[in-house]
Enzyme design. Structure first.
Site: not given
Ligand SMILES: Cc1ncc(COP(=O)(O)O)c(C=O)c1O
Length: 388
Positions: A57, A109, A180, A205
């Site tokens: 961890r 997101y 992001d 992704k």
């Molecule tokens: C642009 C973006 N940021 C963050 C996330 C969150 O990531 P996770 O699904 O790996 O928790 C996503 C998920 O779809 C995303 O498309």
């Protein structure tokens, strides 16, 4: 004669002493704990510059291997990986926003948006949503602002925000900027070179790319990543070693995947933008897209494998096209080898009010396509049939 070990001891220690091998690929270190030879070594853990492993961890060798690759790909000093993008995002926001305010653009997101809107205030963070222009002018920032969080290209509008301008506005007020960069991947966008402090990826992704691993990454300078990984010890959103191995394997083909996905997405977006059955295509690589001028400084090599388009008739109209697709999979997520389609209204932006949808730029007749590695003509045939 030495006494024979008992069966209990053999079962626990019997595998030791296997001849050393030199595997070519990374090994999966599943152990959650690590030997110390002496008390002195055990104590050294607390003082050494490069301490030995202690507990998974805290750090794990396979996870560190994946972190080293992502840090190098972004040109960063270090990286911290988490069990999902959401684990990475929430840990980073709670760590760096602590005791102050987070300012975020509304076109992010949906999961991060919901965390900031609903949960973060209950945990003592104040949160303000502000348009990029208000951040760049400084109007949205105050002395209480600790973090500016934004996303580019943004989901699901594929809008580009000016990374250099937002980061510099944040920096000039002593505020940390976090972008992001999931939709771009480290192949198409290098936010650290444009002045951002930390870069976030849902590694679920493009980085992994095969729809079979959940992971999240934050990269940046060694001091902040260390601070974040200390908080990861407390919140415990660590990535499993097996998942880290799959991520490492996925990343080996990241560049070829992303370049091919950019080519296919551009071709499909061009054809759809000339198609009368489609109201609007959102993809900044298209010459008439309002964000096209920014691509030169920010994404010169392509705008990624995701584009959106709007059909007439709102959600029912978009649903008809969605239901008729045969090759493109009706599934959430993006950045995988399989092409995927989603209706933002029924996925990332489900339950948003009309005002929130308008602010996020989400049209009710919108479909988002994440292009995979299938042949372009097969994908076009599918889209063309679905629109008929
Ligand atoms: C642009 C973006 N940021 C963050 C996330 C969150 O990531 P996770 O699904 O790996 O928790 C996503 C998920 O779809 C995303 O498309």
């Amino acid at each position: 004669m030495a006494r024979k070990q008992g069966i209990g001891t053999i079962l626990v220690h019997g595998a030791h002493g296997v001849a050393p091998s030199r595997p070519v690929t990374e090994s999966i270190v599943r152990s959650v704990t690590y030997h110390f030879d002496t008390a002195a070594e055990s104590e050294q853990y607390y003082h050494a510059e490069d301490p030995p492993y202690l507990y998974s961890r805290y750090e794990n060798p396979t996870v560190r291997g994946a972190e080293a690759i992502i840090a190098a790909a972004e040109g960063a000093e270090d990286c911290a990986l988490f069990a999902s993008g959401m684990a990475a995002a929430t840990t980073a926001l709670l760590t760096f926003g602590r005791g102050g305010e987070v300012v975020a653009t509304p076109y992010i997101y949906g999961g991060v948006y919901r965390f900031l809107r609903d949960e973060a205030p209950r945990l003592g963070l104040s949160v303000k949503f502000a348009d990029a222009a208000e951040i760049i002018s400084g109007a949205a920032l105050s002395t209480a602002t600790r973090v500016v969080w934004f996303e580019t290209p943004a989901n699901p509008t594929i809008r580009l925000l000016d990374i250099a301008a937002i980061s510099s506005a944040a920096r000039s007020r002593g505020t940390l900027s976090i972008v992001d960069s999931t939709f771009a991947s480290p192949i198409l966008q290098k936010p650290l070179t444009l002045g951002t402090d930390l870069v976030f990826h849902s590694a679920t992704k493009y980085l992994n790319g095969h729809s079979d691993v959940l992971a999240g990454a934050v990269v940046g300078d060694a001091v902040r990543i260390r601070e974040l990984s200390l908080m990861r010890r407390i919140y415990g959103g660590n990535l499993d070693a097996g998942a880290a191995y799959e991520l490492i394997r996925g990343m080996k083909t990241l560049e070829v995947r992303v370049r091919r996905q950019c080519e296919t997405a551009l071709e499909l977006a061009r054809r759809l933008s000339r198609d009368r059955r489609v109201e609007r295509v959102l993809y900044p690589a298209l010459g008439d897209d309002p964000d096209h001028p920014l691509t030169q400084q920010q994404m010169p090599d392509g705008c990624g494998g995701v584009f959106s388009f709007v059909v007439p008739g709102g959600l029912p109209g978009a649903s008809r096209v969605y239901d008729r697709l045969q090759l493109v999979a009706r599934a959430a997520s993006l950045g995988s080898v399989e092409s995927l389609v989603s209706l933002p209204l029924l996925s990332s932006h489900h339950g948003f009010s009309d005002a929130e949808l308008a602010r996020a730029g989400v049209d009710k007749g919108m479909l988002r396509v994440s292009v995979g590695l299938e042949s372009v003509e097969d994908l076009w045939e599918d889209l063309d049939r679905a629109l008929s």
